[in-house]
Design a protein around this motif. Structure first.
Motif, PDB file in Angstrom:
ATOM      1  N   ALA A 155       0.828  -1.031  -0.053  1.00 49.22           N
ATOM      2  CA  ALA A 155       0.083  -0.007   0.097  1.00 49.22           C
ATOM      3  C   ALA A 155       0.946   1.148  -0.057  1.00 49.22           C
ATOM      4  N   ASP A 156       0.257   2.201  -0.601  1.00 43.83           N
ATOM      5  CA  ASP A 156       1.013   3.488  -0.780  1.00 43.83           C
ATOM      6  C   ASP A 156       0.756   4.460   0.645  1.00 43.83           C
ATOM      7  N   GLU A 157       1.059   5.551   0.689  1.00 44.27           N
ATOM      8  CA  GLU A 157       0.870   6.405   1.912  1.00 44.27           C
ATOM      9  C   GLU A 157      -0.685   6.644   2.032  1.00 44.27           C
ATOM     10  N   HIS A 158      -1.421   6.396   1.001  1.00 36.09           N
ATOM     11  CA  HIS A 158      -2.901   6.518   0.951  1.00 36.09           C
ATOM     12  C   HIS A 158      -3.412   5.327   1.290  1.00 36.09           C
ATOM     13  N   GLY A 159      -2.901   4.403   1.489  1.00 32.03           N
ATOM     14  CA  GLY A 159      -3.500   3.140   1.780  1.00 32.03           C
ATOM     15  C   GLY A 159      -3.989   2.226   0.657  1.00 32.03           C
ATOM     16  N   VAL A 160      -3.764   2.534  -0.571  1.00 24.96           N
ATOM     17  CA  VAL A 160      -4.335   2.068  -1.748  1.00 24.96           C
ATOM     18  C   VAL A 160      -2.923   0.970  -2.390  1.00 24.96           C
ATOM     19  N   VAL A 161      -3.252  -0.216  -2.948  1.00 23.41           N
ATOM     20  CA  VAL A 161      -2.290  -0.891  -3.607  1.00 23.41           C
ATOM     21  C   VAL A 161      -2.748  -0.566  -4.820  1.00 23.41           C
ATOM     22  N   ASP A 209      -5.949  -2.927  -5.750  1.00 23.62           N
ATOM     23  CA  ASP A 209      -7.360  -2.362  -4.957  1.00 23.62           C
ATOM     24  C   ASP A 209      -8.116  -1.803  -5.893  1.00 23.62           C
ATOM     25  N   VAL A 210      -9.562  -2.356  -5.595  1.00 22.47           N
ATOM     26  CA  VAL A 210     -10.669  -1.680  -6.285  1.00 22.47           C
ATOM     27  C   VAL A 210     -11.243  -0.582  -5.390  1.00 22.47           C
ATOM     28  N   ILE A 211     -11.058   0.964  -5.879  1.00 19.56           N
ATOM     29  CA  ILE A 211     -11.474   1.824  -5.180  1.00 19.56           C
ATOM     30  C   ILE A 211     -12.881   2.591  -5.502  1.00 19.56           C
ATOM     31  N   ILE A 212     -13.527   3.132  -4.616  1.00 20.74           N
ATOM     32  CA  ILE A 212     -14.743   3.988  -4.985  1.00 20.74           C
ATOM     33  C   ILE A 212     -14.519   5.478  -4.724  1.00 20.74           C
ATOM     34  N   PHE A 213     -14.670   6.018  -6.028  1.00 26.74           N
ATOM     35  CA  PHE A 213     -14.101   7.435  -5.880  1.00 26.74           C
ATOM     36  C   PHE A 213     -15.192   8.399  -6.608  1.00 26.74           C
ATOM     37  N   SER A 214     -15.073   9.507  -6.334  1.00 27.50           N
ATOM     38  CA  SER A 214     -16.335  10.739  -7.045  1.00 27.50           C
ATOM     39  C   SER A 214     -15.424  11.915  -7.173  1.00 27.50           C
ATOM     40  N   PRO A 215     -15.092  12.024  -8.763  1.00 27.25           N
ATOM     41  CA  PRO A 215     -14.577  13.309  -9.285  1.00 27.25           C
ATOM     42  C   PRO A 215     -15.608  14.140  -8.878  1.00 27.25           C
ATOM     43  N   PRO A 216     -15.180  15.489  -8.514  1.00 29.56           N
ATOM     44  CA  PRO A 216     -16.022  16.680  -8.261  1.00 29.56           C
ATOM     45  C   PRO A 216     -16.916  16.952  -9.675  1.00 29.56           C
ATOM     46  N   SER A 217     -16.292  16.657 -10.821  1.00 30.54           N
ATOM     47  CA  SER A 217     -17.220  17.062 -11.924  1.00 30.54           C
ATOM     48  C   SER A 217     -18.554  15.705 -11.975  1.00 30.54           C
ATOM     49  N   ARG A 218     -18.409  14.809 -11.420  1.00 29.89           N
ATOM     50  CA  ARG A 218     -19.345  13.726 -11.449  1.00 29.89           C
ATOM     51  C   ARG A 218     -20.504  13.880 -10.476  1.00 29.89           C
ATOM     52  N   GLU A 219     -21.760  14.056 -11.002  1.00 32.86           N
ATOM     53  CA  GLU A 219     -22.883  14.137 -10.040  1.00 32.86           C
ATOM     54  C   GLU A 219     -23.629  12.852  -9.886  1.00 32.86           C
ATOM     55  N   GLU A 220     -23.486  12.127 -10.732  1.00 36.51           N
ATOM     56  CA  GLU A 220     -24.206  10.836 -10.370  1.00 36.51           C
ATOM     57  C   GLU A 220     -23.511   9.829  -9.600  1.00 36.51           C
ATOM     58  N   SER A 221     -23.648   8.359  -9.548  1.00 32.73           N
ATOM     59  CA  SER A 221     -23.019   7.661  -8.561  1.00 32.73           C
ATOM     60  C   SER A 221     -21.758   7.643  -8.829  1.00 32.73           C
ATOM     61  N   PRO A 222     -20.977   7.192  -7.877  1.00 28.86           N
ATOM     62  CA  PRO A 222     -19.435   7.166  -7.589  1.00 28.86           C
ATOM     63  C   PRO A 222     -19.222   6.121  -8.406  1.00 28.86           C
ATOM     64  N   ILE A 223     -17.684   6.035  -8.995  1.00 29.43           N
ATOM     65  CA  ILE A 223     -17.006   5.129  -9.953  1.00 29.43           C
ATOM     66  C   ILE A 223     -16.454   3.969  -8.853  1.00 29.43           C
ATOM     67  N   VAL A 248      -7.052  10.228 -10.549  1.00 27.39           N
ATOM     68  CA  VAL A 248      -7.873  10.425  -9.063  1.00 27.39           C
ATOM     69  C   VAL A 248      -7.141  10.719  -8.068  1.00 27.39           C
ATOM     70  N   ARG A 249      -7.525  11.956  -7.729  1.00 24.27           N
ATOM     71  CA  ARG A 249      -6.898  12.426  -6.451  1.00 24.27           C
ATOM     72  C   ARG A 249      -7.181  11.688  -5.277  1.00 24.27           C
ATOM     73  N   PRO A 250      -6.432  11.084  -4.347  1.00 27.15           N
ATOM     74  CA  PRO A 250      -6.507  10.483  -3.159  1.00 27.15           C
ATOM     75  C   PRO A 250      -7.847  11.059  -2.369  1.00 27.15           C
ATOM     76  N   SER A 251      -7.720  12.382  -2.438  1.00 25.08           N
ATOM     77  CA  SER A 251      -9.069  12.883  -1.570  1.00 25.08           C
ATOM     78  C   SER A 251     -10.361  12.686  -2.190  1.00 25.08           C
ATOM     79  N   TRP A 252     -10.272  11.883  -3.319  1.00 24.89           N
ATOM     80  CA  TRP A 252     -11.634  11.718  -4.204  1.00 24.89           C
ATOM     81  C   TRP A 252     -12.209  10.263  -3.735  1.00 24.89           C
ATOM     82  N   VAL A 253     -10.986   9.636  -3.275  1.00 24.62           N
ATOM     83  CA  VAL A 253     -11.368   8.040  -2.911  1.00 24.62           C
ATOM     84  C   VAL A 253     -12.243   8.206  -1.583  1.00 24.62           C
ATOM     85  N   ARG A 254     -13.312   7.447  -1.672  1.00 27.53           N
ATOM     86  CA  ARG A 254     -14.325   7.504  -0.807  1.00 27.53           C
ATOM     87  C   ARG A 254     -14.189   6.155   0.260  1.00 27.53           C
ATOM     88  N   SER A 255     -13.804   4.936  -0.494  1.00 31.26           N
ATOM     89  CA  SER A 255     -13.426   3.706   0.145  1.00 31.26           C
ATOM     90  C   SER A 255     -12.742   2.781  -0.797  1.00 31.26           C
TER      91      SER A 255
END
Length: 196
Positions: free
Chosen positions: A71-77, A93-107, A169-176
């Motif tokens: 894992a990197d310093e953000h906890g993601v492999v 890792d499979v990450i769940i993220f939401s870029p600010p420009s995306r209003e529908e469901s997270p990716i 995908v910025r680390p701050s966009w990663v929800r889980s």
């Protein structure tokens, strides 16, 4: 009959309260274990097939929890740095993220590799996933406008960043991040969501 009515109502109220208490206890335990709310997401598209299918329920956690050995310093492999570690059927890792420009469901897609701001990530990319680009100049978001993860759905032909689905995908966009899944258990949630 009227003398029994209050006791029937008490029994009913007691059953309802016990059920609500049990649901609340499960919710608190899930939050304590995963560190995120909601602790489960339903898959809405086929982009992660065959590892995750539409209607699967995915248990997620805070990205730093249960981090793999690479894992990197953000906890993601990332898949490229995984040393064989992986989740949900492949390395990384499979990450769940939401870029600010995306209003529908997270990716929910796999983190493939990490890039630094200004990096020519074409050189690190698997050229099968760059949508026919022959150089960084022909790719969306290359050089990288900011540091972040290059991602791809397991069933998608190209990186999300090569098709302008999302910038790195910025680390701050990663929800889980996904930990494991239960096939088809998310179908009910998706059907319920369709009504609202």
């Amino acid at each position: 009959m009227s003398s029994d009515s209050p006791s029937l109502w008490r029994l009913f109220a007691g059953d309802v309260l016990q059920t609500l208490a049990a649901v609340a206890l499960v919710a608190v335990l899930l939050f304590a274990v995963t560190g995120v709310w909601p602790p489960m997401v339903a898959i809405e598209s086929p982009s992660m097939e065959p590892h995750l299918e539409r209607g699967d329920l995915v248990i997620v956690s805070e990205e730093g929890r249960y981090a793999g050995p690479a894992a990197d310093e953000h906890g993601v492999v990332t898949a490229n740095e995984s040393n064989g570690y992986g989740r949900i059927g492949e390395t990384g890792d499979v990450i769940i993220f939401s870029p600010p420009s995306r209003e529908e469901s997270p990716i929910i897609h796999r983190a493939v590799f990490y890039v630094e701001k200004g990096e020519n990530w074409y050189d690190e990319a698997n050229h099968s996933y760059v949508d026919g680009a022959d150089s960084c100049a022909e790719l969306w978001h290359c050089p990288a406008p900011h540091s972040g993860y290059i991602t791809r759905g397991d069933n998608n032909e190209y990186y999300d960043q090569a098709k302008d689905i999302a910038p790195p995908v910025r680390p701050s966009w990663v929800r889980s991040k996904a930990q494991f899944h239960a096939p088809y258990l998310g179908s009910l949630r998706l059907e319920f969501k369709a009504f609202f």
